[in-house]
Design a protein around this motif. Structure first.
Motif, PDB file in Angstrom:
ATOM      1  N   ALA A  82      23.605 -35.241 -68.629  1.00  0.00           N
ATOM      2  CA  ALA A  82      24.783 -36.054 -68.959  1.00  0.00           C
ATOM      3  C   ALA A  82      24.378 -37.317 -69.703  1.00  0.00           C
ATOM      4  O   ALA A  82      25.044 -37.728 -70.664  1.00  0.00           O
ATOM      5  N   PHE A  83      23.284 -37.935 -69.262  1.00  0.00           N
ATOM      6  CA  PHE A  83      22.819 -39.130 -69.964  1.00  0.00           C
ATOM      7  C   PHE A  83      22.465 -38.801 -71.409  1.00  0.00           C
ATOM      8  O   PHE A  83      22.879 -39.508 -72.335  1.00  0.00           O
ATOM      9  N   TYR A  84      21.675 -37.745 -71.614  1.00  0.00           N
ATOM     10  CA  TYR A  84      21.246 -37.397 -72.971  1.00  0.00           C
ATOM     11  C   TYR A  84      22.436 -37.093 -73.882  1.00  0.00           C
ATOM     12  O   TYR A  84      22.480 -37.546 -75.033  1.00  0.00           O
ATOM     13  N   TYR A  85      23.401 -36.325 -73.380  1.00  0.00           N
ATOM     14  CA  TYR A  85      24.566 -35.995 -74.206  1.00  0.00           C
ATOM     15  C   TYR A  85      25.348 -37.267 -74.556  1.00  0.00           C
ATOM     16  O   TYR A  85      25.822 -37.418 -75.691  1.00  0.00           O
ATOM     17  N   THR A  86      25.458 -38.183 -73.597  1.00  0.00           N
ATOM     18  CA  THR A  86      26.157 -39.448 -73.851  1.00  0.00           C
ATOM     19  C   THR A  86      25.375 -40.298 -74.839  1.00  0.00           C
ATOM     20  O   THR A  86      25.944 -40.907 -75.758  1.00  0.00           O
ATOM     21  N   TRP A  87      24.063 -40.334 -74.659  1.00  0.00           N
ATOM     22  CA  TRP A  87      23.190 -41.122 -75.532  1.00  0.00           C
ATOM     23  C   TRP A  87      23.291 -40.656 -76.982  1.00  0.00           C
ATOM     24  O   TRP A  87      23.396 -41.478 -77.905  1.00  0.00           O
ATOM     25  N   VAL A  88      23.279 -39.346 -77.181  1.00  0.00           N
ATOM     26  CA  VAL A  88      23.381 -38.807 -78.538  1.00  0.00           C
ATOM     27  C   VAL A  88      24.721 -39.186 -79.163  1.00  0.00           C
ATOM     28  O   VAL A  88      24.788 -39.463 -80.369  1.00  0.00           O
ATOM     29  N   LYS A  92      25.079 -41.266 -82.443  1.00  0.00           N
ATOM     30  CA  LYS A  92      25.853 -40.682 -83.545  1.00  0.00           C
ATOM     31  C   LYS A  92      26.788 -41.723 -84.165  1.00  0.00           C
ATOM     32  O   LYS A  92      26.963 -41.766 -85.396  1.00  0.00           O
ATOM     33  N   SER A  93      27.375 -42.563 -83.326  1.00  0.00           N
ATOM     34  CA  SER A  93      28.297 -43.582 -83.847  1.00  0.00           C
ATOM     35  C   SER A  93      27.541 -44.699 -84.562  1.00  0.00           C
ATOM     36  O   SER A  93      28.159 -45.559 -85.209  1.00  0.00           O
ATOM     37  N   ASN A  94      26.212 -44.696 -84.437  1.00  0.00           N
ATOM     38  CA  ASN A  94      25.373 -45.696 -85.127  1.00  0.00           C
ATOM     39  C   ASN A  94      24.294 -44.997 -85.958  1.00  0.00           C
ATOM     40  O   ASN A  94      23.226 -45.567 -86.196  1.00  0.00           O
ATOM     41  N   ARG A  95      24.551 -43.772 -86.390  1.00  0.00           N
ATOM     42  CA  ARG A  95      23.501 -42.926 -86.970  1.00  0.00           C
ATOM     43  C   ARG A  95      22.806 -43.555 -88.175  1.00  0.00           C
ATOM     44  O   ARG A  95      21.576 -43.524 -88.263  1.00  0.00           O
ATOM     45  N   SER A  96      23.558 -44.121 -89.085  1.00  0.00           N
ATOM     46  CA  SER A  96      22.933 -44.664 -90.297  1.00  0.00           C
ATOM     47  C   SER A  96      21.898 -45.723 -89.955  1.00  0.00           C
ATOM     48  O   SER A  96      20.789 -45.729 -90.507  1.00  0.00           O
ATOM     49  N   PHE A  97      22.240 -46.606 -89.015  1.00  0.00           N
ATOM     50  CA  PHE A  97      21.274 -47.631 -88.625  1.00  0.00           C
ATOM     51  C   PHE A  97      20.117 -47.030 -87.844  1.00  0.00           C
ATOM     52  O   PHE A  97      18.953 -47.407 -88.059  1.00  0.00           O
ATOM     53  N   THR A 159      12.355 -37.859 -74.235  1.00  0.00           N
ATOM     54  CA  THR A 159      13.398 -38.657 -74.889  1.00  0.00           C
ATOM     55  C   THR A 159      13.043 -38.921 -76.351  1.00  0.00           C
ATOM     56  O   THR A 159      13.899 -38.813 -77.238  1.00  0.00           O
ATOM     57  N   LEU A 160      11.781 -39.243 -76.591  1.00  0.00           N
ATOM     58  CA  LEU A 160      11.337 -39.465 -77.971  1.00  0.00           C
ATOM     59  C   LEU A 160      11.411 -38.171 -78.778  1.00  0.00           C
ATOM     60  O   LEU A 160      11.755 -38.192 -79.975  1.00  0.00           O
ATOM     61  N   TYR A 161      11.106 -37.044 -78.146  1.00  0.00           N
ATOM     62  CA  TYR A 161      11.212 -35.751 -78.830  1.00  0.00           C
ATOM     63  C   TYR A 161      12.664 -35.489 -79.238  1.00  0.00           C
ATOM     64  O   TYR A 161      12.933 -35.082 -80.375  1.00  0.00           O
ATOM     65  N   ILE A 162      13.582 -35.739 -78.315  1.00  0.00           N
ATOM     66  CA  ILE A 162      14.998 -35.519 -78.618  1.00  0.00           C
ATOM     67  C   ILE A 162      15.456 -36.450 -79.744  1.00  0.00           C
ATOM     68  O   ILE A 162      16.188 -36.034 -80.656  1.00  0.00           O
ATOM     69  N   LEU A 163      15.019 -37.703 -79.698  1.00  0.00           N
ATOM     70  CA  LEU A 163      15.377 -38.658 -80.753  1.00  0.00           C
ATOM     71  C   LEU A 163      14.880 -38.175 -82.108  1.00  0.00           C
ATOM     72  O   LEU A 163      15.627 -38.172 -83.096  1.00  0.00           O
ATOM     73  N   ASP A 164      13.617 -37.778 -82.168  1.00  0.00           N
ATOM     74  CA  ASP A 164      13.034 -37.300 -83.418  1.00  0.00           C
ATOM     75  C   ASP A 164      13.764 -36.046 -83.904  1.00  0.00           C
ATOM     76  O   ASP A 164      14.057 -35.910 -85.102  1.00  0.00           O
ATOM     77  N   PHE A 165      14.078 -35.149 -82.982  1.00  0.00           N
ATOM     78  CA  PHE A 165      14.780 -33.909 -83.328  1.00  0.00           C
ATOM     79  C   PHE A 165      16.157 -34.235 -83.902  1.00  0.00           C
ATOM     80  O   PHE A 165      16.568 -33.680 -84.928  1.00  0.00           O
ATOM     81  N   TRP A 166      16.872 -35.171 -83.251  1.00  0.00           N
ATOM     82  CA  TRP A 166      18.217 -35.520 -83.691  1.00  0.00           C
ATOM     83  C   TRP A 166      18.210 -36.197 -85.064  1.00  0.00           C
ATOM     84  O   TRP A 166      19.075 -35.919 -85.905  1.00  0.00           O
ATOM     85  N   LYS A 168      16.225 -35.656 -87.442  1.00  0.00           N
ATOM     86  CA  LYS A 168      15.938 -34.635 -88.454  1.00  0.00           C
ATOM     87  C   LYS A 168      16.926 -33.473 -88.440  1.00  0.00           C
ATOM     88  O   LYS A 168      16.874 -32.607 -89.320  1.00  0.00           O
ATOM     89  N   ASP A 169      17.817 -33.454 -87.478  1.00  0.00           N
ATOM     90  CA  ASP A 169      18.743 -32.326 -87.308  1.00  0.00           C
ATOM     91  C   ASP A 169      19.777 -32.283 -88.433  1.00  0.00           C
ATOM     92  O   ASP A 169      20.473 -33.263 -88.682  1.00  0.00           O
ATOM     93  N   THR A 170      19.870 -31.151 -89.094  1.00  0.00           N
ATOM     94  CA  THR A 170      20.851 -30.980 -90.177  1.00  0.00           C
ATOM     95  C   THR A 170      21.922 -29.960 -89.813  1.00  0.00           C
ATOM     96  O   THR A 170      22.735 -29.579 -90.657  1.00  0.00           O
ATOM     97  N   SER A 171      21.927 -29.516 -88.553  1.00  0.00           N
ATOM     98  CA  SER A 171      22.924 -28.532 -88.134  1.00  0.00           C
ATOM     99  C   SER A 171      24.296 -29.187 -88.007  1.00  0.00           C
ATOM    100  O   SER A 171      24.410 -30.407 -87.854  1.00  0.00           O
ATOM    101  N   ARG A 172      25.334 -28.363 -88.056  1.00  0.00           N
ATOM    102  CA  ARG A 172      26.701 -28.869 -87.989  1.00  0.00           C
ATOM    103  C   ARG A 172      26.937 -29.578 -86.653  1.00  0.00           C
ATOM    104  O   ARG A 172      26.697 -29.006 -85.596  1.00  0.00           O
ATOM    105  N   ASN A 173      27.423 -30.805 -86.751  1.00  0.00           N
ATOM    106  CA  ASN A 173      27.701 -31.623 -85.572  1.00  0.00           C
ATOM    107  C   ASN A 173      26.499 -31.723 -84.629  1.00  0.00           C
ATOM    108  O   ASN A 173      26.654 -31.911 -83.424  1.00  0.00           O
ATOM    109  N   PHE A 174      25.304 -31.557 -85.196  1.00  0.00           N
ATOM    110  CA  PHE A 174      24.049 -31.682 -84.442  1.00  0.00           C
ATOM    111  C   PHE A 174      23.993 -30.714 -83.250  1.00  0.00           C
ATOM    112  O   PHE A 174      23.504 -31.047 -82.175  1.00  0.00           O
ATOM    113  N   GLU A 175      24.489 -29.499 -83.494  1.00  0.00           N
ATOM    114  CA  GLU A 175      24.534 -28.500 -82.423  1.00  0.00           C
ATOM    115  C   GLU A 175      23.137 -28.138 -81.933  1.00  0.00           C
ATOM    116  O   GLU A 175      22.935 -27.868 -80.741  1.00  0.00           O
ATOM    117  N   LEU A 176      22.155 -28.130 -82.829  1.00  0.00           N
ATOM    118  CA  LEU A 176      20.798 -27.790 -82.418  1.00  0.00           C
ATOM    119  C   LEU A 176      20.207 -28.847 -81.484  1.00  0.00           C
ATOM    120  O   LEU A 176      19.388 -28.535 -80.621  1.00  0.00           O
TER     121      LEU A 176
END
Length: 211
Positions: A82-88, A92-97, A159-166, A168-176
């Motif tokens: 739940a934390f990770y999904y909320t964190w993403v 996402k709302s601050n993705r550009s920065f 957590t760092l792995y998930i951040l790096d993955f996100w 670089k993620d190009t899937s629709r709505n970051f589904e991957l």
């Protein structure tokens, strides 16, 4: 607090529009219509602003997740999910920065332990320690000599792995990224939970003690 939010917001807008930090703190203070000395009461460098922003993303995510009444009924595994999904969602709302700031960090991030992420890391490790303690109490996590104390650090690396993955993620709505979160958390808890190895060790202890 209002001034802190204004400083953060102005800094984020500037770097996203210009692609770089302001030329100096003097120039940034002028943009804020503040005296440079007054700005130092809140931040002493652009790096400090970014450190605070990364930490604030974590705090916002943890608070949002924990304020959900259902969160308190979750297992430890479900709480981390739940934390990770909320964190993403917060990222996402601050993705550009986030992407701008992340790509400036020395790579690979994990072994470099960049200063910009240290307040975030410290706060996250406290959260992870709480989860690991709760997991041991509920027996979702097995206490193992020399290993258990490293669990929070292992979760931080995830957590760092998930951040790096996100990033670089190009899937629709970051589904991957959602899939990566689910698979890494489930694998982690499977490893931290009771396994065949623990059963074999228990048997060996029993045989040794009763020979």
């Amino acid at each position: 607090m209002e001034k802190v939010e204004k400083i953060r917001k102005t800094y984020v807008e500037y770097v996203l529009e210009q692609g770089q930090a302001p030329a100096s703190f003097y120039a940034f203070a002028k943009k804020l219509k503040m005296a440079e000395a007054d700005l130092y009461e809140f931040y002493t460098s652009f790096e400090a602003i970014e450190m605070d922003l990364w930490a604030s993303f974590f705090t916002q995510s943890r608070t949002t997740a924990e304020n959900d009444p259902v969160y308190q009924t979750y297992s430890v595994r479900e709480k981390l999910l739940a934390f990770y999904y909320t964190w993403v969602e917060v990222l996402k709302s601050n993705r550009s920065f986030v992407v701008y700031s992340y790509r400036k960090l020395p790579q690979p991030v994990a072994p470099k332990n960049p200063q910009q992420l240290r307040p975030f890391k410290d706060a996250f490790l406290n959260y992870a320690h709480d989860l690991m303690y709760e997991g041991r109490e509920s027996q979702e996590i097995v206490a193992r000599p020399y290993i258990s104390n490293r669990y929070p650090e292992a979760v931080w690396l995830n957590t760092l792995y998930i951040l790096d993955f996100w990033v670089k993620d190009t899937s629709r709505n970051f589904e991957l990224t959602d899939t990566a979160i689910e698979k890494t958390v489930n694998t982690g808890f499977d490893l931290m939970g009771r396994s065949i190895v623990d059963t074999v060790v228990d048997l060996a202890k029993f045989v040794y003690q009763n020979r």
